[in-house]
Design an enzyme around this catalytic site. Structure first.
Site, PDB file in Angstrom:
ATOM      1  CG  ASN A  16      -1.865   1.172   1.260  1.00  0.00           C
ATOM      2  OD1 ASN A  16      -1.795   2.083   0.436  1.00  0.00           O
ATOM      3  ND2 ASN A  16      -2.769   1.163   2.219  1.00  0.00           N
ATOM      4  NE  ARG A  93      -5.992   1.967  -0.586  1.00  0.00           N
ATOM      5  CZ  ARG A  93      -5.973   3.158   0.008  1.00  0.00           C
ATOM      6  NH1 ARG A  93      -4.845   3.617   0.504  1.00  0.00           N
ATOM      7  NH2 ARG A  93      -7.051   3.884   0.079  1.00  0.00           N
ATOM      8  CG  HIS A 182     -12.880   3.964   2.450  1.00  0.00           C
ATOM      9  ND1 HIS A 182     -13.581   4.992   3.054  1.00  0.00           N
ATOM     10  CD2 HIS A 182     -11.574   4.222   2.689  1.00  0.00           C
ATOM     11  CE1 HIS A 182     -12.731   5.819   3.632  1.00  0.00           C
ATOM     12  NE2 HIS A 182     -11.513   5.375   3.428  1.00  0.00           N
ATOM     13  NE  ARG A 247      -9.436  12.740   2.751  1.00  0.00           N
ATOM     14  CZ  ARG A 247      -9.358  11.425   2.675  1.00  0.00           C
ATOM     15  NH1 ARG A 247     -10.454  10.687   2.769  1.00  0.00           N
ATOM     16  NH2 ARG A 247      -8.206  10.829   2.493  1.00  0.00           N
ATOM     17  CD  GLU A 397      -9.003  -0.944   3.644  1.00  0.00           C
ATOM     18  OE1 GLU A 397      -9.058  -0.364   2.542  1.00  0.00           O
ATOM     19  OE2 GLU A 397      -8.752  -0.362   4.729  1.00  0.00           O
TER      20      GLU A 397
END
Length: 412
Positions: A16, A93, A182, A247, A397
């Site tokens: 990742n 990823r 996601h 965010r 994940e």
């Protein structure tokens, strides 16, 4: 370390790669066991550092390379000197797959070029993902490399869910539409929730109506109908939707014009602030960490209290809104760092969703964060077993990426 080129048993290197960091793990796709975990931070700078964790303990190194790609290559090269199980493949990823990639794929030059071409839709992520793939292929060329896309799970959304009401040219020529993010987490968690509900409640996974809320520093919620994403809160980028750590989430686009006129800042500068200086951090004036905000709110800090109230209110609005895409709700599934561990946030969220039939079980909610169970209900049983449930399902994940990689490698 050895490689398993027979397509049989073996572990998967999961990569990742971010713009200045990399997470790496060696994962057994059958058991989820990690024989190695690695975190590289501030790569490409003089302060670069890499932390390794294995069964033998932890150690930290300073990579010899001065560039981000070189530092990553150095980290991967170190794997060759370690006592690790045979490797089956390498899973990467990738944040943005656009509408080109509806599932995970083996990486070749065409795929790599397509990922690079999609960088305009994810300028902070896809270039780093490409760099990670290139570095890993150079160090481990004998292994198959697989790209697993954050956006792929959401490619089942109907057009009325992914289209923006903007000029057609923006969509047709520039790809302006909702892609969602996601996806690896939402897919893993929805599959796990369906397994648990089928086992414990006799539910039919083919018709289950789930809202999965991934709540962490980045947050999104997805409506999952019969295992397929039919709507989600993130859009063209990870900025849309829920309030997040730094965010803003949903915002009137006219804010950009107003702030630009008043401050002289460019659009890029304003968007950067919306990504990195907004959300819980801006509302609280204190922190983007829910643990800190919960502690300070209990002590009477007004900003911390406001941040948590806005966070749970907006999350509840989106969860309720996503039930429109499902035509009902069988379960709300919470995951991510906040969703899995913030008991108070879960409680406040459920309190705002009682009109959907979700009633907190305080004892179950309080116990779940201290439990290692793979899934746990946090609402009371309904009379006669009817009505929706809320449950916590830890995400993984890396395991999903490892499983996708192993499946594609074994397929040949």
């Amino acid at each position: 370390m050895s490689t398993d080129l027979s397509g049989g048993n073996g572990s998967v290197v999961v990569v990742n790669c971010g713009s200045s960091s990399v997470k790496l793990a060696v994962v057994d796709p059958a058991t989820g066991e990690r024989s190695l975990s690695c975190l590289g931070e501030r790569l490409g700078t003089d302060d670069a550092v890499v932390h390794f964790r294995t069964a033998q303990g932890e150690r930290t190194i300073t990579p010899a390379a001065s560039t981000h790609r070189g530092a990553l290559a150095h980290v991967l090269q170190r794997l060759l000197d370690m006592d690790l199980p045979p490797l089956l493949g390498v899973g990467h990823r990738v944040v943005q797959g656009g509408k080109r990639f509806r599932s995970s794929v083996r990486v070749d030059e065409h795929v790599l070029r397509d990922i690079s071409d999609l960088s305009a839709l994810a300028p902070l992520h896809n270039p780093a993902n490409v760099a990670g793939i290139e570095a890993a292929r150079a160090v481990l060329p004998e292994l198959d490399h697989v790209a697993v896309f954050d956006t792929a799970f959401h490619q089942t959304m109907p057009e009325h869910a992914y289209r923006y009401a903007v000029p057609a040219r923006w969509y047709e020529e520039f790809g302006v539409r909702r892609y969602g993010m996601h996806g690896t987490s939402h897919r893993f968690v929805s599959q796990r929730a369906a397994e648990v509900l089928a086992r414990d409640a006799g539910a039919d996974p083919r018709s289950l109506k789930l809202v999965v809320a991934h709540l962490g520093n980045g947050c999104s919620a997805t409506a999952v109908l019969g295992g397929r994403s039919v709507d989600t809160t993130m859009g063209l980028t990870p900025l849309e939707g829920l309030v997040m750590g730094t965010r803003s989430g949903d915002l009137d686009p006219a804010v950009l014009e107003l702030v630009a006129e008043r401050t002289g800042a460019s659009t890029a500068e304003i968007v950067k602030q919306l990504n990195s200086a907004s959300g819980l951090l801006a509302l609280s004036g204190l922190s983007n960490d829910v643990r800190t905000l919960t502690e300070k709110a209990a002590q009477g800090h007004a900003g911390a209290r406001l941040a948590l109230e806005v966070f749970t209110y907006r999350a509840a609005k989106h969860v309720a809104g996503l039930t429109v895409a499902l035509g009902g709700l069988d379960a709300l599934v919470l995951t991510g760092g906040i969703g899995e561990h913030a008991t108070g946030v879960r409680s406040a969220l459920l309190a705002r969703l009682e009109h959907l039939g979700l009633v907190e079980d305080p004892a179950a909610n309080a116990a779940h964060g201290r439990s290692s169970t793979p899934a746990g209900r946090i609402t009371r049983e309904h009379p006669g077993g009817t009505g929706p449930l809320a449950m916590v399902v830890p995400t993984d994940e890396e395991l999903l990426i490892a499983r996708d990689t192993a499946e594609l490698v074994r397929r040949g």
